[in-house]
Design an enzyme around this catalytic site. Structure first.
Site, PDB file in Angstrom:
ATOM      1  N   GLU A 125       0.319  -0.768  -4.639  1.00 26.76           N
ATOM      2  CA  GLU A 125      -0.837   0.118  -4.765  1.00 26.76           C
ATOM      3  C   GLU A 125      -0.278   1.533  -4.754  1.00 26.76           C
ATOM      4  O   GLU A 125       0.642   1.826  -3.970  1.00 26.76           O
ATOM      5  CB  GLU A 125      -1.789  -0.086  -3.572  1.00 26.76           C
ATOM      6  CG  GLU A 125      -3.097   0.684  -3.668  1.00 26.76           C
ATOM      7  CD  GLU A 125      -3.102   2.068  -3.046  1.00 26.76           C
ATOM      8  OE1 GLU A 125      -4.096   2.783  -3.223  1.00 26.76           O
ATOM      9  OE2 GLU A 125      -2.105   2.483  -2.413  1.00 26.76           O
ATOM     10  N   GLU A 171      -4.844   3.726  -7.925  1.00 32.40           N
ATOM     11  CA  GLU A 171      -6.033   4.400  -7.367  1.00 32.40           C
ATOM     12  C   GLU A 171      -6.101   5.824  -7.892  1.00 32.40           C
ATOM     13  O   GLU A 171      -5.196   6.640  -7.642  1.00 32.40           O
ATOM     14  CB  GLU A 171      -6.022   4.405  -5.825  1.00 32.40           C
ATOM     15  CG  GLU A 171      -7.359   4.976  -5.341  1.00 32.40           C
ATOM     16  CD  GLU A 171      -7.401   5.371  -3.869  1.00 32.40           C
ATOM     17  OE1 GLU A 171      -6.602   4.880  -3.051  1.00 32.40           O
ATOM     18  OE2 GLU A 171      -8.270   6.216  -3.566  1.00 32.40           O
ATOM     19  N   ASP A 205      -1.286   5.992  -5.664  1.00 34.07           N
ATOM     20  CA  ASP A 205      -2.345   6.989  -5.863  1.00 34.07           C
ATOM     21  C   ASP A 205      -1.932   7.957  -6.965  1.00 34.07           C
ATOM     22  O   ASP A 205      -0.804   8.462  -6.940  1.00 34.07           O
ATOM     23  CB  ASP A 205      -2.558   7.778  -4.564  1.00 34.07           C
ATOM     24  CG  ASP A 205      -2.859   6.855  -3.390  1.00 34.07           C
ATOM     25  OD1 ASP A 205      -3.969   6.314  -3.356  1.00 34.07           O
ATOM     26  OD2 ASP A 205      -1.980   6.655  -2.527  1.00 34.07           O
ATOM     27  N   HIS A 226      -0.661  10.783  -2.580  1.00 32.30           N
ATOM     28  CA  HIS A 226      -1.975  10.465  -1.999  1.00 32.30           C
ATOM     29  C   HIS A 226      -2.847  11.697  -1.755  1.00 32.30           C
ATOM     30  O   HIS A 226      -3.972  11.775  -2.216  1.00 32.30           O
ATOM     31  CB  HIS A 226      -1.787   9.700  -0.684  1.00 32.30           C
ATOM     32  CG  HIS A 226      -3.075   9.349  -0.019  1.00 32.30           C
ATOM     33  ND1 HIS A 226      -3.731  10.204   0.840  1.00 32.30           N
ATOM     34  CD2 HIS A 226      -3.842   8.237  -0.102  1.00 32.30           C
ATOM     35  CE1 HIS A 226      -4.846   9.628   1.266  1.00 32.30           C
ATOM     36  NE2 HIS A 226      -4.941   8.429   0.712  1.00 32.30           N
ATOM     37  N   HIS A 244       0.820  -1.206   0.000  1.00 28.42           N
ATOM     38  CA  HIS A 244       0.000   0.000   0.000  1.00 28.42           C
ATOM     39  C   HIS A 244       0.861   1.266   0.000  1.00 28.42           C
ATOM     40  O   HIS A 244       1.597   1.507   0.953  1.00 28.42           O
ATOM     41  CB  HIS A 244      -0.873  -0.042   1.256  1.00 28.42           C
ATOM     42  CG  HIS A 244      -1.792   1.108   1.428  1.00 28.42           C
ATOM     43  ND1 HIS A 244      -1.736   1.955   2.505  1.00 28.42           N
ATOM     44  CD2 HIS A 244      -2.819   1.551   0.662  1.00 28.42           C
ATOM     45  CE1 HIS A 244      -2.686   2.858   2.411  1.00 28.42           C
ATOM     46  NE2 HIS A 244      -3.360   2.640   1.307  1.00 28.42           N
TER      47      HIS A 244
HETATM   48  O1  G3P Z   1      -6.502   0.652  -2.013  1.00 24.82           O
HETATM   49  C1  G3P Z   1      -7.116   1.018  -0.843  1.00 24.82           C
HETATM   50  C2  G3P Z   1      -6.609   2.289  -0.217  1.00 24.82           C
HETATM   51  O2  G3P Z   1      -5.452   2.720  -0.825  1.00 24.82           O
HETATM   52  C3  G3P Z   1      -7.635   3.370  -0.211  1.00 24.82           C
HETATM   53  O3  G3P Z   1      -7.416   4.336   0.729  1.00 24.82           O
HETATM   54  O4  G3P Z   1      -6.759   6.515   1.556  1.00 24.82           O
HETATM   55  O5  G3P Z   1      -5.108   4.698   1.553  1.00 24.82           O
HETATM   56  O6  G3P Z   1      -5.774   5.757  -0.550  1.00 24.82           O
HETATM   57  P1  G3P Z   1      -6.198   5.371   0.814  1.00 24.82           P
HETATM   58 CA    CA Z   2      -4.721   4.522  -2.150  1.00 28.79          CA
END
Ligand code: G3P
Ligand code: CA
Length: 242
Positions: free
Chosen positions: A35, A110, A37, A50, A8
């Site tokens: 993962e 994301e 953003d 993010h 993440h």
């Molecule tokens: O992929 C799930 C997660 O990344 C969503 O929440 O706020 O960590 O981007 P956040």
């Molecule tokens: Ca995310």
């Protein structure tokens, strides 16, 4: 099949989140994927960060959307991390793809377009994925369900994940409405029954953000297809022995 491990924002439990260092750390810790953003700079480049504001993770201030890529790249991106890495910067999606395209690494992209409008973000993301021929190895997620639908209109082969928070009644019905392939279930909503029902409706289930050994074990026991964690090594230590 044991669940796939997605790091993440990279191995963000140790490294500054959403940086190349964090993604490389995830690979060394044997994550199957990362993962990350994405959002737009003022000159419409896809940048990996993010928050919409720069304050928490960089030495800049104000909105990401108000700066050009060139300006964003001058910033340090290690603020708030216990690991100080003065060279860590905000990467572009292209830079990430270029670095890992020749590896088996998978990606959850994301799109950060729920709170802030990001014109043509979907087109730009799909364009990059196609450019590096990464359709098979990428999942696109967002809390903006209309945007998931837009992705499917652009490329029906692109895997998408319905990302949500809180309780959602019959999330597979919502996923179906927005043509998503997967449910990205917040850990506090994860149950064995939800996974079972989602699978009966032919949806894969990923869950987030799963950090302690106990949480990781519970997610495995629930039968998830993937787990999203800040600590990929912890997950690998448990999954290796399955
Ligand atoms: O992929 C799930 C997660 O990344 C969503 O929440 O706020 O960590 O981007 P956040
Ligand atoms: Ca995310």
């Amino acid at each position: 099949m044991p669940p796939l491990i997605y790091a993440h924002r990279g191995a963000s439990g140790l490294f500054p989140e959403n940086t190349m260092e964090s993604f490389q750390g995830a690979v060394r810790r044997k994550a199957n994927g990362i993962e990350l953003d994405v959002q737009l700079s003022s000159d419409n480049k896809l940048v990996v960060i993010h928050d919409h504001n720069l304050e928490r993770t960089t030495n800049g201030s104000g909105l990401v959307r108000h700066y050009t890529l060139r300006e964003l790249r001058q910033l340090r991106a290690d603020k708030g991390s216990s690991m100080r890495l003065p060279k860590a910067h905000i990467p572009t999606l292209q830079e990430v793809f270029q670095s890992f395209v020749d590896s088996p690494l998978r990606f959850i992209i994301e799109m950060k377009n729920f709170f802030l409008d990001q014109p043509h973000l979907e087109e730009l993301v799909i364009e990059q994925i196609r450019r590096y021929q990464l359709t098979e190895r990428t999942i696109i997620s967002t809390f903006n369900f209309d945007s998931l639908l837009r992705i499917k209109q652009l490329d029906a082969r692109q895997t998408t994940g319905l990302l949500y928070v809180g309780p959602l009644v019959k999330p597979w019905e919502v996923a179906s409405r927005y043509r998503a392939d997967q449910l990205h279930v917040p850990y506090d909503q994860l149950t064995e029954d939800l996974v079972k029902q989602a699978k009966q409706h032919h949806f894969e289930v990923l869950s987030w953000t799963i950090n302690t050994g106990r949480q990781i074990q519970r997610a495995i026991d629930c039968g998830v297809d993937g787990l999203i964690t800040n600590y990929p090594k912890r997950a690998r230590n448990l999954i290796r022995n399955l």
